[in-house]
Design an enzyme around this catalytic site. Structure first.
Site, mmCIF file in Angstrom:
data_model
loop_
_atom_site.group_PDB
_atom_site.id
_atom_site.type_symbol
_atom_site.label_atom_id
_atom_site.label_comp_id
_atom_site.label_asym_id
_atom_site.label_seq_id
_atom_site.Cartn_x
_atom_site.Cartn_y
_atom_site.Cartn_z
ATOM 1 N N ASP A 61 -9.917 -11.588 -5.504
ATOM 2 C CA ASP A 61 -9.893 -11.819 -6.949
ATOM 3 C C ASP A 61 -9.059 -13.020 -7.365
ATOM 4 O O ASP A 61 -9.093 -13.428 -8.521
ATOM 5 C CB ASP A 61 -9.360 -10.566 -7.665
ATOM 6 C CG ASP A 61 -10.304 -9.400 -7.503
ATOM 7 O OD1 ASP A 61 -11.507 -9.603 -7.669
ATOM 8 O OD2 ASP A 61 -9.839 -8.287 -7.195
ATOM 9 N N HIS B 92 -3.218 -6.365 -0.676
ATOM 10 C CA HIS B 92 -4.403 -5.564 -0.387
ATOM 11 C C HIS B 92 -4.005 -4.388 0.493
ATOM 12 O O HIS B 92 -3.151 -4.538 1.361
ATOM 13 C CB HIS B 92 -5.474 -6.413 0.332
ATOM 14 C CG HIS B 92 -6.823 -5.795 0.265
ATOM 15 N ND1 HIS B 92 -7.239 -4.854 1.165
ATOM 16 C CD2 HIS B 92 -7.823 -5.963 -0.627
ATOM 17 C CE1 HIS B 92 -8.453 -4.470 0.834
ATOM 18 N NE2 HIS B 92 -8.839 -5.127 -0.243
HETATM 19 N N1 ACO Z 1 2.799 -8.222 -6.659
HETATM 20 C C1 ACO Z 1 4.082 -7.833 -6.380
HETATM 21 N N2 ACO Z 1 4.400 -6.879 -5.490
HETATM 22 C C2 ACO Z 1 3.382 -6.298 -4.837
HETATM 23 C C3 ACO Z 1 2.041 -6.646 -5.066
HETATM 24 C C4 ACO Z 1 1.765 -7.663 -6.027
HETATM 25 N N3 ACO Z 1 0.516 -8.040 -6.292
HETATM 26 N N4 ACO Z 1 1.234 -5.887 -4.290
HETATM 27 C C5 ACO Z 1 2.032 -5.077 -3.587
HETATM 28 N N5 ACO Z 1 3.338 -5.326 -3.910
HETATM 29 C C6 ACO Z 1 4.518 -4.690 -3.316
HETATM 30 C C7 ACO Z 1 4.752 -3.297 -3.868
HETATM 31 O O1 ACO Z 1 5.592 -3.304 -5.000
HETATM 32 C C8 ACO Z 1 5.385 -2.604 -2.667
HETATM 33 O O2 ACO Z 1 6.722 -3.033 -2.588
HETATM 34 P P1 ACO Z 1 7.862 -2.028 -1.997
HETATM 35 O O3 ACO Z 1 7.462 -1.785 -0.574
HETATM 36 O O4 ACO Z 1 9.121 -2.759 -2.167
HETATM 37 O O5 ACO Z 1 7.788 -0.776 -2.835
HETATM 38 C C9 ACO Z 1 4.639 -3.209 -1.482
HETATM 39 O O6 ACO Z 1 4.236 -4.514 -1.929
HETATM 40 C C10 ACO Z 1 3.425 -2.404 -1.037
HETATM 41 O O7 ACO Z 1 2.568 -2.272 -2.161
HETATM 42 P P2 ACO Z 1 1.706 -0.985 -2.480
HETATM 43 O O8 ACO Z 1 1.534 -0.873 -3.984
HETATM 44 O O9 ACO Z 1 2.256 0.193 -1.771
HETATM 45 O O10 ACO Z 1 0.353 -1.397 -1.828
HETATM 46 P P3 ACO Z 1 -1.031 -0.690 -2.029
HETATM 47 O O11 ACO Z 1 -1.762 -0.833 -0.777
HETATM 48 O O12 ACO Z 1 -0.861 0.680 -2.586
HETATM 49 O O13 ACO Z 1 -1.724 -1.555 -3.211
HETATM 50 C C11 ACO Z 1 -2.896 -3.260 -4.301
HETATM 51 C C12 ACO Z 1 -2.649 -2.531 -2.977
HETATM 52 C C13 ACO Z 1 -3.286 -2.253 -5.388
HETATM 53 C C14 ACO Z 1 -4.069 -4.209 -4.114
HETATM 54 C C15 ACO Z 1 -1.620 -4.050 -4.699
HETATM 55 O O14 ACO Z 1 -1.328 -5.026 -3.728
HETATM 56 C C16 ACO Z 1 -1.735 -4.695 -6.075
HETATM 57 O O15 ACO Z 1 -1.439 -4.039 -7.082
HETATM 58 N N6 ACO Z 1 -2.192 -5.982 -6.164
HETATM 59 C C17 ACO Z 1 -2.381 -6.616 -7.438
HETATM 60 C C18 ACO Z 1 -3.694 -6.162 -8.050
HETATM 61 C C19 ACO Z 1 -4.879 -6.758 -7.321
HETATM 62 O O16 ACO Z 1 -4.933 -7.950 -7.057
HETATM 63 N N7 ACO Z 1 -5.868 -5.912 -7.049
HETATM 64 C C20 ACO Z 1 -7.106 -6.310 -6.373
HETATM 65 C C21 ACO Z 1 -7.180 -5.790 -4.976
HETATM 66 S S1 ACO Z 1 -8.647 -6.350 -4.157
HETATM 67 C C22 ACO Z 1 -9.875 -5.418 -4.797
HETATM 68 O O17 ACO Z 1 -9.708 -4.309 -5.186
HETATM 69 C C23 ACO Z 1 -11.165 -6.010 -4.911
#
Ligand code: ACO
Length: 450
Positions: free
Chosen positions: A381, A324
């Site tokens: 979720d 998140h």
């Molecule tokens: N699985 C694997 N790796 C992940 C995940 C994940 N679910 N989420 C983040 N990471 C990693 C990224 O690859 C990144 O790694 P790095 O630092 O080595 O490059 C690091 O964690 C930071 O991630 P970001 O993408 O920069 O985080 P951001 O804040 O932009 O994204 C998000 C947040 C979109 C929720 C992300 O965690 C994600 O894609 N999760 C899966 C989708 C999801 O569950 N979405 C629902 C969110 S809750 C809502 O909207 C109601």
């Protein structure tokens, strides 16, 4: 790079006025004092409103991770401590003791409703639950496999065309009617879009039923078989709606505010919010989680191999329902839903292998240094789909359920920005990195690109 130092001792003093903290920005040999604002929960922000006019530079913050776009009094999140409050009330208390309808009132108008306000709002929701009869034909224009989020967004705009009354966001009595219209009709549209997608006739609402039970009735009753909503099931869905009702400046709410900032109407702004919510990185994740768990269950792929895949940057796969932008310890909504999962499944006598799969996957991920270092925990979720499956909500409708829950939050934000005399049109800037000026080339003289 622009170094910014925030110094608590750095103060602007005016005779008779309280001391105000500032941050000093050193840039190209000059110092600039930037005002610091402190929120009611002690959060601080450095005000860069005058940055470009004073320095010629802009801030660059892709994804807006450090950008406060508004001052808002609706929802407070402390991502480090896993705190979520609507108008000051902890989400745990609202989920345990409140109802979705009173939570909606709270978000939109700022206070929990009195008994008479609540009854009045419930009556308004009943009064406005029908959609114009002509709109029934619109549903036939969609292909049978259209995603219900596409139908929901299109139909919200279509219903908006029939709403000719004046919208008065600054007048509680008047805006309560508008709010009830939107909340109630969205529920009717959502149920109708499901009925159309499975080739069954649209079911009319039943005025004696409360908000969430009425939705279940419209989704599951048939002309030849009535469905009596179980109060416990309705209560579980009501709680899911409460947990989804607002979440400050997330992608869809910021979209609603952005569209509203051009003075677009409420229906158009909310229709845009639905589109933003649809994506799998946002609200669409609840559907993606179940698809992921189903794949794991059916394919027999080991959890360890799957987790290795989501850590691999080249695999372009993520652990859906994990991570998140704001929560860096745990998502309090996920905790509540996980607890409710057990209760609801027990009550329904359901054993869902996907719940076991989800719990094992969570365990594997939370032991893994990749997730620990990046502070990735289950989000709202991860478990919500398990409850929705148990209730009988079809997979494609999961994100629609999220949207129904989020309507009050979108409305509260639309109202807050619309009545804010200081609100301006949203218009971010950019750092241009494209070609510098070059001259037009006649078509006959353009060389082909390899
Ligand atoms: N699985 C694997 N790796 C992940 C995940 C994940 N679910 N989420 C983040 N990471 C990693 C990224 O690859 C990144 O790694 P790095 O630092 O080595 O490059 C690091 O964690 C930071 O991630 P970001 O993408 O920069 O985080 P951001 O804040 O932009 O994204 C998000 C947040 C979109 C929720 C992300 O965690 C994600 O894609 N999760 C899966 C989708 C999801 O569950 N979405 C629902 C969110 S809750 C809502 O909207 C109601």
């Amino acid at each position: 790079m622009i170094p910014v130092t925030q110094r608590p001792g750095n103060v602007i003093e005016k005779k008779g006025a309280p001391m105000k903290e500032t941050a000093t920005l050193s840039y190209r040999g000059r110092n600039f004092e930037l005002p610091v604002h402190v929120g009611t929960e002690g959060e601080t922000s450095i005000d860069v409103t005058k940055l470009r006019s004073d320095t010629g530079a802009i801030t660059l913050d892709p994804g807006y991770g450090n950008t406060g776009s508004v001052e808002s009094a609706i929802t407070f999140i402390d991502g480090e401590q896993g705190i979520l409050r609507y108008r000051g009330y902890p989400i745990e208390q609202l989920a345990d003791r409140g109802s979705f309808v009173e939570t909606a009132w709270l978000l939109i108008f700022g206070e929990l409703p009195t008994e008479s306000e609540l009854r009045h709002f419930e009556d308004l929701l009943t009064e406005h639950e029908m959609i114009h009869e002509n709109l029934r034909h619109h549903f036939n224009g969609f292909p049978s496999d259209a995603h219900p989020m596409a139908i929901l967004s299109a139909m919200i705009n279509a219903v908006g065309c029939f709403q000719k009354g004046i919208v008065e966001p600054d007048k509680t009595e008047s805006f309560a009617k508008t709010a009830a219209r939107l909340m109630s009709k969205v529920r009717t549209i959502a149920a109708a879009s499901y009925k159309v997608s499975i080739g069954r006739p649209i079911t009319y609402p039943r005025p004696e039923l409360p908000y969430t039970a009425n939705l279940l009735h419209m989704m599951f009753s048939r002309p030849n078989k009535s469905y009596e909503p179980d109060p416990e099931i309705a209560a579980a869905l009501d709680m899911i709606f409460i947990l989804h009702a607002d979440h400050e400046q997330n992608c869809s709410t910021s979209t609603v505010r952005m569209v509203a900032s051009s003075q677009a109407n409420l229906w158009a702004s909310v229709a845009a919010g639905v589109c933003a919510l649809w994506g799998p990185l946002h609200g669409g994740a609840n559907q993606a989680v179940i698809e992921m768990l189903t794949h794991l269950h059916d394919s027999g792929e080991s959890l360890e191999s799957f987790v290795a895949k989501v850590k691999d940057k080249n695999a372009a796969e993520r652990l859906m329902g994990f991570g998140h932008r704001v929560y860096k310890s745990f998502d309090p909504r996920a905790k509540i839903i996980k607890g409710a999962c057990d209760r609801v499944l027990k009550k329904l006598g359901i054993h869902d292998p996907l719940l076991d799969m989800a719990m094992r996957l969570e365990e594997v991920a939370l032991r893994d240094s990749y997730f620990i270092e990046r502070k990735l925990y289950p989000n709202v979720d991860f478990y919500s789909g398990i409850i929705m499956r148990a209730i009988g909500i079809p997979l494609e409708m999961f994100t629609v359920m999220f949207a129904i829950g989020r309507i009050p939050g979108w409305m509260a934000n639309w109202r807050e920005t619309t009545i804010d005399p200081k609100a301006r049109i949203y218009r971010p800037r950019q750092l241009y990195v494209g070609p510098t000026q070059r001259d037009y080339v006649e078509l006959s003289q353009r060389r082909g690109r390899a």
